[in-house]
Scaffold this motif. Structure first.
Motif, PDB file in Angstrom:
ATOM      1  N   THR A  58      -7.181   8.971   4.552  1.00 45.59           N
ATOM      2  CA  THR A  58      -6.016   9.845   4.372  1.00 45.59           C
ATOM      3  C   THR A  58      -5.594   9.925   2.912  1.00 45.59           C
ATOM      4  O   THR A  58      -5.623   8.934   2.187  1.00 45.59           O
ATOM      5  CB  THR A  58      -4.839   9.322   5.215  1.00 45.59           C
ATOM      6  OG1 THR A  58      -5.230   9.292   6.591  1.00 45.59           O
ATOM      7  CG2 THR A  58      -3.614  10.210   5.080  1.00 45.59           C
TER       8      THR A  58
ATOM      9  N   ASP B 181      -3.130  -0.128   4.487  1.00 43.95           N
ATOM     10  CA  ASP B 181      -2.307   0.935   5.069  1.00 43.95           C
ATOM     11  C   ASP B 181      -0.852   0.751   4.618  1.00 43.95           C
ATOM     12  O   ASP B 181      -0.188  -0.204   5.022  1.00 43.95           O
ATOM     13  CB  ASP B 181      -2.410   0.861   6.594  1.00 43.95           C
ATOM     14  CG  ASP B 181      -1.670   1.995   7.288  1.00 43.95           C
ATOM     15  OD1 ASP B 181      -0.837   2.664   6.642  1.00 43.95           O
ATOM     16  OD2 ASP B 181      -1.924   2.202   8.495  1.00 43.95           O
TER      17      ASP B 181
ATOM     18  N   ARG C 190       3.101  -0.843   0.280  1.00 37.36           N
ATOM     19  CA  ARG C 190       4.088   0.225   0.094  1.00 37.36           C
ATOM     20  C   ARG C 190       4.934  -0.023  -1.159  1.00 37.36           C
ATOM     21  O   ARG C 190       5.192   0.903  -1.944  1.00 37.36           O
ATOM     22  CB  ARG C 190       4.975   0.326   1.337  1.00 37.36           C
ATOM     23  CG  ARG C 190       5.927   1.523   1.308  1.00 37.36           C
ATOM     24  CD  ARG C 190       6.827   1.536   2.534  1.00 37.36           C
ATOM     25  NE  ARG C 190       7.672   2.729   2.536  1.00 37.36           N
ATOM     26  CZ  ARG C 190       7.417   3.830   3.229  1.00 37.36           C
ATOM     27  NH1 ARG C 190       6.342   3.877   4.013  1.00 37.36           N
ATOM     28  NH2 ARG C 190       8.233   4.862   3.179  1.00 37.36           N
TER      29      ARG C 190
ATOM     30  N   ILE D 263      -2.189  10.795   0.764  1.00 41.27           N
ATOM     31  CA  ILE D 263      -0.748  10.804   0.983  1.00 41.27           C
ATOM     32  C   ILE D 263      -0.055  11.344  -0.262  1.00 41.27           C
ATOM     33  O   ILE D 263      -0.273  10.836  -1.369  1.00 41.27           O
ATOM     34  CB  ILE D 263      -0.219   9.388   1.287  1.00 41.27           C
ATOM     35  CG1 ILE D 263      -0.978   8.763   2.458  1.00 41.27           C
ATOM     36  CG2 ILE D 263       1.276   9.429   1.585  1.00 41.27           C
ATOM     37  CD1 ILE D 263      -0.641   7.295   2.679  1.00 41.27           C
TER      38      ILE D 263
ATOM     39  N   TRP E 281       3.021  11.283  -2.351  1.00 41.81           N
ATOM     40  CA  TRP E 281       4.083  10.274  -2.492  1.00 41.81           C
ATOM     41  C   TRP E 281       5.005  10.706  -3.626  1.00 41.81           C
ATOM     42  O   TRP E 281       4.581  10.839  -4.764  1.00 41.81           O
ATOM     43  CB  TRP E 281       3.454   8.926  -2.816  1.00 41.81           C
ATOM     44  CG  TRP E 281       4.289   7.731  -2.476  1.00 41.81           C
ATOM     45  CD1 TRP E 281       5.476   7.359  -3.032  1.00 41.81           C
ATOM     46  CD2 TRP E 281       3.975   6.740  -1.494  1.00 41.81           C
ATOM     47  NE1 TRP E 281       5.932   6.198  -2.462  1.00 41.81           N
ATOM     48  CE2 TRP E 281       5.025   5.790  -1.509  1.00 41.81           C
ATOM     49  CE3 TRP E 281       2.919   6.551  -0.605  1.00 41.81           C
ATOM     50  CZ2 TRP E 281       5.048   4.672  -0.687  1.00 41.81           C
ATOM     51  CZ3 TRP E 281       2.931   5.455   0.222  1.00 41.81           C
ATOM     52  CH2 TRP E 281       3.984   4.515   0.188  1.00 41.81           C
TER      53      TRP E 281
ATOM     54  N   LEU F 166      -5.729   4.470   6.771  1.00 46.68           N
ATOM     55  CA  LEU F 166      -4.682   4.228   7.760  1.00 46.68           C
ATOM     56  C   LEU F 166      -5.294   3.577   8.997  1.00 46.68           C
ATOM     57  O   LEU F 166      -6.366   3.972   9.460  1.00 46.68           O
ATOM     58  CB  LEU F 166      -3.996   5.538   8.147  1.00 46.68           C
ATOM     59  CG  LEU F 166      -3.341   6.324   7.004  1.00 46.68           C
ATOM     60  CD1 LEU F 166      -2.466   7.443   7.561  1.00 46.68           C
ATOM     61  CD2 LEU F 166      -2.526   5.417   6.090  1.00 46.68           C
TER      62      LEU F 166
ATOM     63  N   GLY G 124       9.139   8.551  -1.263  1.00 46.10           N
ATOM     64  CA  GLY G 124       8.015   7.954  -0.559  1.00 46.10           C
ATOM     65  C   GLY G 124       7.062   9.014  -0.022  1.00 46.10           C
ATOM     66  O   GLY G 124       6.967  10.118  -0.575  1.00 46.10           O
ATOM     67  N   PRO G 125       6.342   8.728   1.075  1.00 45.56           N
ATOM     68  CA  PRO G 125       5.363   9.677   1.620  1.00 45.56           C
ATOM     69  C   PRO G 125       6.047  10.932   2.154  1.00 45.56           C
ATOM     70  O   PRO G 125       7.015  10.841   2.914  1.00 45.56           O
ATOM     71  CB  PRO G 125       4.691   8.898   2.757  1.00 45.56           C
ATOM     72  CG  PRO G 125       5.025   7.461   2.506  1.00 45.56           C
ATOM     73  CD  PRO G 125       6.335   7.450   1.810  1.00 45.56           C
TER      74      PRO G 125
ATOM     75  N   TYR H 136       1.720   2.282   5.519  1.00 48.81           N
ATOM     76  CA  TYR H 136       2.659   2.443   6.616  1.00 48.81           C
ATOM     77  C   TYR H 136       2.804   1.155   7.433  1.00 48.81           C
ATOM     78  O   TYR H 136       3.793   0.967   8.141  1.00 48.81           O
ATOM     79  CB  TYR H 136       2.197   3.576   7.542  1.00 48.81           C
ATOM     80  CG  TYR H 136       2.263   4.944   6.917  1.00 48.81           C
ATOM     81  CD1 TYR H 136       3.461   5.639   6.808  1.00 48.81           C
ATOM     82  CD2 TYR H 136       1.106   5.547   6.420  1.00 48.81           C
ATOM     83  CE1 TYR H 136       3.516   6.898   6.232  1.00 48.81           C
ATOM     84  CE2 TYR H 136       1.153   6.809   5.846  1.00 48.81           C
ATOM     85  CZ  TYR H 136       2.353   7.479   5.755  1.00 48.81           C
ATOM     86  OH  TYR H 136       2.400   8.733   5.174  1.00 48.81           O
ATOM     87  N   ARG H 137       1.798   0.280   7.327  1.00 49.80           N
ATOM     88  CA  ARG H 137       1.808  -0.947   8.119  1.00 49.80           C
ATOM     89  C   ARG H 137       1.869  -2.205   7.242  1.00 49.80           C
ATOM     90  O   ARG H 137       2.032  -3.303   7.759  1.00 49.80           O
ATOM     91  CB  ARG H 137       0.557  -1.006   9.002  1.00 49.80           C
ATOM     92  CG  ARG H 137       0.495   0.110  10.045  1.00 49.80           C
ATOM     93  CD  ARG H 137      -0.872   0.178  10.725  1.00 49.80           C
ATOM     94  NE  ARG H 137      -1.204  -1.057  11.402  1.00 49.80           N
ATOM     95  CZ  ARG H 137      -0.822  -1.368  12.658  1.00 49.80           C
ATOM     96  NH1 ARG H 137      -0.062  -0.516  13.345  1.00 49.80           N
ATOM     97  NH2 ARG H 137      -1.186  -2.496  13.219  1.00 49.80           N
TER      98      ARG H 137
ATOM     99  N   THR I 186       0.598  14.331   4.395  1.00 52.45           N
ATOM    100  CA  THR I 186      -0.696  13.648   4.507  1.00 52.45           C
ATOM    101  C   THR I 186      -1.806  14.655   4.769  1.00 52.45           C
ATOM    102  O   THR I 186      -1.572  15.748   5.300  1.00 52.45           O
ATOM    103  CB  THR I 186      -0.701  12.605   5.642  1.00 52.45           C
ATOM    104  OG1 THR I 186      -0.436  13.268   6.897  1.00 52.45           O
ATOM    105  CG2 THR I 186       0.326  11.514   5.407  1.00 52.45           C
TER     106      THR I 186
ATOM    107  N   ASP J  48       5.052   2.393  -4.381  1.00 59.14           N
ATOM    108  CA  ASP J  48       6.338   3.008  -4.699  1.00 59.14           C
ATOM    109  C   ASP J  48       6.778   2.663  -6.119  1.00 59.14           C
ATOM    110  O   ASP J  48       7.311   3.520  -6.841  1.00 59.14           O
ATOM    111  CB  ASP J  48       7.382   2.547  -3.686  1.00 59.14           C
ATOM    112  CG  ASP J  48       8.578   3.472  -3.642  1.00 59.14           C
ATOM    113  OD1 ASP J  48       8.385   4.669  -3.336  1.00 59.14           O
ATOM    114  OD2 ASP J  48       9.696   3.013  -3.944  1.00 59.14           O
TER     115      ASP J  48
END
Length: 534
Positions: A336, A298, A306, A338, A340, A326, A345-346, A300-301, A349, A310
């Protein structure tokens, strides 16, 4: 008490073993034909270019079921279903063994069994090939909806991606395409039956023979008439798209390491694409598409995930769609996609709306565990999204149908009616090895391309990824388990085919036709019983 006296010098006649064998052989002829018809349907599916085998398959099925009583038709239909679905769905047992595969094929074959009863009932009616083909579509429609949201895998239309009937997908979607194939096959049998009766009796029933041959010729003529609907030209310019296939690691990594390796593979292949663009080897894409589950971490976590994503997106310098799992603190997981963007970034979704039962979530978990402990591999269920997936990527509206969703008519159509100018079907079939599953799914995307007159891009983790033109032809494709990046300029289209405009209406009309024919057959059968009882 009686006795037979044999005169001296004569021999008692020997029992006619061949006479006893003939009735025994006849008893198994129809069951064998039913199984063979199912096997021929399987062989008509990709990766074999044998789409035409569906026609003799339906002809043989028609012979097996014609005039049969309901109980016999149920058994014959189930045999045909097993002959078709057992080999077609063998990939479902790739990781979890034979029990789930056999159970799924047996249950799905029950729908074919019930369909067989319906075909046998309407086979006594005039113009029965029409009613029988409609009953087949009705059976497919039920199978695509129940239980647990249905399982449309194995729709006859999905075996016709290279066939002459494919243009009919633009007329009325998969129901009309499947109806045409079944009608032509049943018409072949009826034509042969009428000609055989002529040879036996010498009388040629011109009306019934003409109707039978029309059942064969009409679908072919309709498909030729629908050819102008198959258009691969650009209506709103073009877009240069890239599909990334990062591949999956080999055995020897634990689960967490493998998840990170899958992400690293896709990031590395994207960065290599950026180098190829800088060197002038390939054109710069307007946007990039990664597969489903290309990041099981994930972003986001997980800060590391990330950063990896990126960095790859910045390197290629184009909006990129990432497939991620996610893991919110509470509630179900989310499959999901995403959007990007480099430097941002995101930005959007899409949560997969039709999650796969027994794969992404386990219905009736305690009961299913009695048959297989593999259900506990899915420790936390996925939940469905509730919004149609359309991303704006560098000014191009891209419709999204994640993997399993491509099998469902509504899930793909929604993305087009909500403005999609092309369609993406990101998928993850790494768990199915080198089975035929990836080719079966690719054929679905070819049919969807023609059905909605849209280019379709299929980015897959381990193959086969492909870029498909709106006429259903494959412009580029990868090899299985090979890292690759496909880059192509694809046409963008905004017009809607009749199939897209009408949605489920053609299927509803064919279902009503089937139900009307079944009611007619039921009344006729009841009248015959009352007359026989007098």
């Amino acid at each position: 008490m009686s006795a037979t006296i044999t005169p001296a010098g004569t021999r008692r006649p020997e029992p006619d073993s061949s006479g006893r064998a003939r009735p025994l052989l006849r008893r198994f002829t129809r069951p064998a034909a039913a199984v063979l018809s199912g096997a021929m349907l399987f062989l008509s599916f990709p990766p074999r270019p044998l789409w035409w085998l569906a026609l003799p398959a339906f002809a043989l099925l028609g012979w097996s079921l014609h005039g049969r009583r309901p109980r016999a038709a149920f058994g014959l239909g189930h045999l045909a279903g097993l002959g078709f679905l057992l080999p077609l769905l063998i990939w479902t047992g790739e990781e979890v063994g034979a029990v789930p595969w056999l159970a799924l094929a047996a249950v799905e074959a029950l729908f074919v069994a019930v369909t067989g009863v319906g075909i046998a009932l309407v086979s006594r009616l005039p113009l029965w090939p029409v009613w029988a083909a409609a009953v087949w579509v009705l059976g497919e429609g039920l199978r695509a909806r129940v239980p647990f949201g249905g399982f449309p895998w194995g729709k006859i239309a999905f075996g016709q991606a290279e066939g002459v009937f494919l243009p009919l997908a633009a007329v009325g979607g998969t129901p009309v395409l499947g109806f045409a194939v079944a009608l032509c096959g049943f018409g072949l049998y009826e034509t042969a039956r009428r000609l055989r009766a002529y040879r036996r009796t010498g009388g040629l029933p011109r009306g019934p023979l003409a109707a039978a041959t029309t059942a064969v010729l009409l679908p072919i003529t309709a498909a030729l008439a629908a050819l102008p609907l198959v258009d691969a030209s650009a209506e709103e310019g073009t877009a240069t798209v890239a599909a990334i296939q990062g591949n999956v690691p080999r055995l020897g990594l634990d689960f967490n390491a493998q998840r990170r390796a899958v992400l690293d593979n896709h990031a590395a292949r994207t960065e290599q694409l950026a180098e190829d663009v800088a060197a002038g080897r390939v054109p710069k894409p307007d946007f990039v598409l990664w597969p489903e589950n290309s990041s099981d971490l994930d972003p986001y976590r997980n800060g590391d995930a990330r950063l990896v994503i990126d960095r790859a997106v910045r390197a290629v310098g184009a909006p990129t769609v990432i497939g991620a799992v996610l893991t919110p603190e509470t509630g179900p997981l989310r499959n999901t996609l995403i959007a990007w963007e480099p430097g941002k970034g995101p930005v959007a979704t899409y949560d997969k709306r039709h999650v796969q039962p027994f794969g992404e979530y386990i219905p009736m978990r305690p009961f299913v565990r009695l048959f297989s402990s593999d259900v506990d591999r899915v420790r936390r269920d996925f939940g469905p999204g509730d919004r149609v997936g359309v991303f704006d990527l560098a000014g191009t509206r891209v419709g999204l149908a994640t993997c399993y969703e491509a099998a469902f008519d509504w899930a793909v159509r929604d993305t087009v009616t909500h403005g999609g100018r092309l369609i993406s079907v990101p998928s993850n079939n790494a768990t199915f090895g080198r089975s035929e599953m990836t080719y079966q799914q690719l054929a679905m995307s070819q049919v969807r391309a023609v059905e909605h007159s849209r280019a379709v891009v299929v980015p897959v983790t381990s193959g086969v990824s492909a870029i498909i033109r709106p006429d259903g032809t494959i412009e580029q494709q990868t090899r299985m388990f090979t890292p690759d990046a496909l880059v192509a300029e694809v046409p963008l289209r905004s017009s809607l085919t009749p199939a897209t405009r009408m949605g489920a209406l053609p299927e509803a009309a064919l279902a009503a036709l089937a139900l009307g024919a079944l009611g007619w057959a039921g009344r006729t059968r009841a009248k015959e019983r009352r007359a026989a009882a007098r």
